[in-house]
Write a protein that holds these residues in place. Structure first.
Motif, PDB file in Angstrom:
ATOM      1  N   ASP A 111       0.855  -1.176   0.000  1.00 35.95           N
ATOM      2  CA  ASP A 111       0.000   0.000   0.000  1.00 35.95           C
ATOM      3  C   ASP A 111       0.894   1.231   0.000  1.00 35.95           C
ATOM      4  O   ASP A 111       2.098   1.144   0.231  1.00 35.95           O
ATOM      5  CB  ASP A 111      -1.032   0.004   1.134  1.00 35.95           C
ATOM      6  N   GLY A 156     -13.652  -8.255  -0.796  1.00 36.45           N
ATOM      7  CA  GLY A 156     -12.214  -8.313  -0.991  1.00 36.45           C
ATOM      8  C   GLY A 156     -11.866  -9.193  -2.177  1.00 36.45           C
ATOM      9  O   GLY A 156     -12.566 -10.164  -2.493  1.00 36.45           O
ATOM     10  N   ALA A 170     -10.495  -3.945  -7.969  1.00 39.00           N
ATOM     11  CA  ALA A 170     -10.829  -3.352  -6.676  1.00 39.00           C
ATOM     12  C   ALA A 170     -10.328  -1.915  -6.608  1.00 39.00           C
ATOM     13  O   ALA A 170      -9.388  -1.539  -7.314  1.00 39.00           O
ATOM     14  CB  ALA A 170     -10.200  -4.177  -5.542  1.00 39.00           C
ATOM     15  N   SER A 228      -8.909  -0.721  -3.913  1.00 35.04           N
ATOM     16  CA  SER A 228      -8.010  -0.675  -2.756  1.00 35.04           C
ATOM     17  C   SER A 228      -6.634  -0.119  -3.073  1.00 35.04           C
ATOM     18  O   SER A 228      -6.135   0.780  -2.383  1.00 35.04           O
ATOM     19  CB  SER A 228      -7.897  -2.069  -2.137  1.00 35.04           C
ATOM     20  N   LYS A 229      -5.953  -0.652  -4.104  1.00 35.07           N
ATOM     21  CA  LYS A 229      -4.646  -0.128  -4.482  1.00 35.07           C
ATOM     22  C   LYS A 229      -4.791   1.238  -5.136  1.00 35.07           C
ATOM     23  O   LYS A 229      -4.003   2.157  -4.879  1.00 35.07           O
ATOM     24  CB  LYS A 229      -3.930  -1.079  -5.448  1.00 35.07           C
ATOM     25  N   ILE A 234      -6.979   2.532  -0.160  1.00 35.46           N
ATOM     26  CA  ILE A 234      -7.968   2.240   0.885  1.00 35.46           C
ATOM     27  C   ILE A 234      -8.021   0.734   1.125  1.00 35.46           C
ATOM     28  O   ILE A 234      -9.091   0.155   1.332  1.00 35.46           O
ATOM     29  CB  ILE A 234      -9.369   2.796   0.521  1.00 35.46           C
ATOM     30  N   ALA A 235      -6.838   0.100   1.126  1.00 37.83           N
ATOM     31  CA  ALA A 235      -6.781  -1.360   1.234  1.00 37.83           C
ATOM     32  C   ALA A 235      -7.286  -1.877   2.574  1.00 37.83           C
ATOM     33  O   ALA A 235      -7.637  -3.057   2.691  1.00 37.83           O
ATOM     34  CB  ALA A 235      -5.351  -1.840   0.989  1.00 37.83           C
ATOM     35  N   GLU A 289     -10.024  -1.246   3.886  1.00 36.47           N
ATOM     36  CA  GLU A 289     -11.460  -1.481   3.739  1.00 36.47           C
ATOM     37  C   GLU A 289     -11.651  -2.467   2.585  1.00 36.47           C
ATOM     38  O   GLU A 289     -11.314  -2.167   1.446  1.00 36.47           O
ATOM     39  CB  GLU A 289     -12.191  -0.171   3.452  1.00 36.47           C
ATOM     40  N   HIS A 290     -12.178  -3.633   2.874  1.00 32.81           N
ATOM     41  CA  HIS A 290     -12.217  -4.702   1.874  1.00 32.81           C
ATOM     42  C   HIS A 290     -13.414  -4.571   0.938  1.00 32.81           C
ATOM     43  O   HIS A 290     -14.565  -4.592   1.368  1.00 32.81           O
ATOM     44  CB  HIS A 290     -12.241  -6.065   2.568  1.00 32.81           C
ATOM     45  N   ILE A 338     -16.878   1.317   3.469  1.00 34.53           N
ATOM     46  CA  ILE A 338     -16.298   1.065   2.158  1.00 34.53           C
ATOM     47  C   ILE A 338     -17.269   1.433   1.044  1.00 34.53           C
ATOM     48  O   ILE A 338     -16.865   1.890  -0.032  1.00 34.53           O
ATOM     49  CB  ILE A 338     -15.832  -0.399   2.015  1.00 34.53           C
ATOM     50  N   TYR A 365     -15.693   3.809  -1.829  1.00 37.04           N
ATOM     51  CA  TYR A 365     -15.443   3.431  -3.218  1.00 37.04           C
ATOM     52  C   TYR A 365     -16.367   4.168  -4.180  1.00 37.04           C
ATOM     53  O   TYR A 365     -15.971   4.487  -5.317  1.00 37.04           O
ATOM     54  CB  TYR A 365     -15.480   1.911  -3.413  1.00 37.04           C
TER      55      TYR A 365
END
Length: 405
Positions: free
Chosen positions: A38, A94, A230, A232-233, A237-238, A240-241, A272, A276
């Motif tokens: 991250d 996730g 996803a 996340s990357k 915000i990794a 939060e799945h 999340i 997102y």
């Protein structure tokens, strides 16, 4: 966003900055972290505002999200030119959860899964924990360049019941061409086996490259394909799945959706969902500037290494913020140094020869190449998702350490 300023993540419950975790891989709790994937940048401003709004309201009860995927559909169209119906986008708790569920649904115990290597460690762990066999397909490698050998891939696929792909590839950062993707999809179609594509790094391709979603490439092939991605990357915000799956095959899609519902995992949590949605709807300009910054960082890293030690090779990746660095020219000396001084390099049980050496000798915590497969002991994975100044200083310390041997 000023990406030259990295956030101070110490004392924030960050695993990347955890002294205990760093000591486990680097044999030095004080080593500066360049490992966990991250970034040290703050999230996109609208995402930060969404988080502050949730905290400020003080309401943490059951959320009510509309059963549509407008934000996700809009992002895929704007970012990748991939037109996907909202109804075909499936929420997952996730990305690794989504892949594990798909492996269980579309293979059976004892089946073999083909995975290109070097591979993200969970790609090995998940099949093994679910009693599947692993076919490890080493990418071709020479002098800093990783390539996909289609003919060897085809040969290995003859024994496979599923293909588990990673595009762009982690840890090398390489971006596959449309021709390569179609060749892989054609092999899957000819074998009549499903292919799952982990595309968690796809939104961070640098300006000199172009990512093509596997599902988009498959529109002209027609394999049994599942594409997973996803935020996340992309938006850092990794913690939060959340992830999403799009299947090219309607039967696979329906089975996966029903399995998610049966496990009561088909809806996002409060935080999340807000994060997102805000990111995908408002984060395009942030993402574009971030991709430019990361591309500029890796270019400066290559210049630095070429100047200080041309024998060290930063491989040909052009995506995300993690990259493989080849220290094979120095490996034997490093191994002799580490094994000859066990007290100096004591600890680091979770790492390897290179991660312990650089942790102690350079004060830099990196992932050892063996974490991605036994064939890659001469490599480290370096995370450059932080300020350029911090990256270049860490590289200089690493080069200085190996040249001092």
């Amino acid at each position: 966003m000023n990406f030259n300023i990295a956030a101070d993540r110490r004392n924030t419950n960050s695993i990347k900055w955890s002294r205990r975790a760093i000591e486990n891989i680097a044999a030095n709790a004080d080593a500066e972290p360049f490992w966990v994937a991250d970034m040290d940048f703050l999230p996109e401003p609208h995402v930060q505002e969404a988080g502050r709004m949730i905290a400020g309201q003080g309401i943490y009860g059951y959320p009510s999200y509309p059963q549509d995927n407008k934000a996700v559909e809009s992002w895929l169209r704007q970012k990748h030119g991939w037109i996907v119906s909202e109804e075909d986008i499936i929420f997952c708790q996730g990305l690794l959860h989504g892949l594990a569920l798909a492996i269980n649904l579309f293979t059976k115990e004892g089946d073999s899964i083909l995975v290109p290597s070097p591979m993200y460690r969970p790609f090995r762990t998940i099949p093994e924990l679910n009693n599947r066999k692993l076919i490890e397909h080493d990418l071709d490698y020479s002098d800093g360049v990783f390539t996909l050998n289609i003919e060897r891939f085809r040969e290995d696929a003859e024994k496979a019941d599923m293909i588990l792909f990673c595009s762009p590839q982690n840890p090398t950062g390489i971006v596959f061409s449309e021709e390569e993707l179609r060749a892989v999809l054609t092999i899957a179609k000819e074998r009549d086996i499903p292919i799952l594509s982990d595309e968690i790094h796809s939104d961070l391709v640098h300006p000199d490259a172009k990512h093509i979603p596997m599902g988009l490439a498959n529109e002209r092939v027609g394999a049994k394909c599942g594409t997973f991605f996803a935020p996340s990357k992309t938006f850092n915000i990794a913690g939060e799945h959340a992830a999403f799956a799009v299947f090219s095959d309607s039967i696979m899609s329906e089975r996966f959706r029903k399995a998610e519902e049966a496990l009561w995992l088909s809806e996002p949590g409060l935080t999340i969902g807000e994060l997102y949605s805000s990111a995908y709807l408002k984060g395009y300009e942030y993402n574009r500037e971030l991709c430019r910054y990361l591309g500029d960082t890796i270019a400066k890293m290559r210049e630095t290494v070429e100047k200080l030690s041309p024998d060290v090779k930063i491989v040909n990746g052009s995506a995300s913020f993690v990259i493989f660095i080849d220290f094979s020219a120095y490996y034997s000396k490093i191994e002799t140094e580490v094994l000859s001084h066990p007290d100096r390099y004591k600890g680091g049980e979770g790492g390897g020869v290179l991660s312990r050496f650089f942790g102690v000798a350079a004060g830099v915590a990196v992932n050892d190449g063996t974490w991605f497969g036994d064939s890659w002991k001469c490599f480290v994975r370096f995370n450059y998702g932080t300020s350029q100044e911090r990256c270049l200083k860490a590289l200089e310390r690493m080069i200085k350490a190996v040249r001092a041997l």
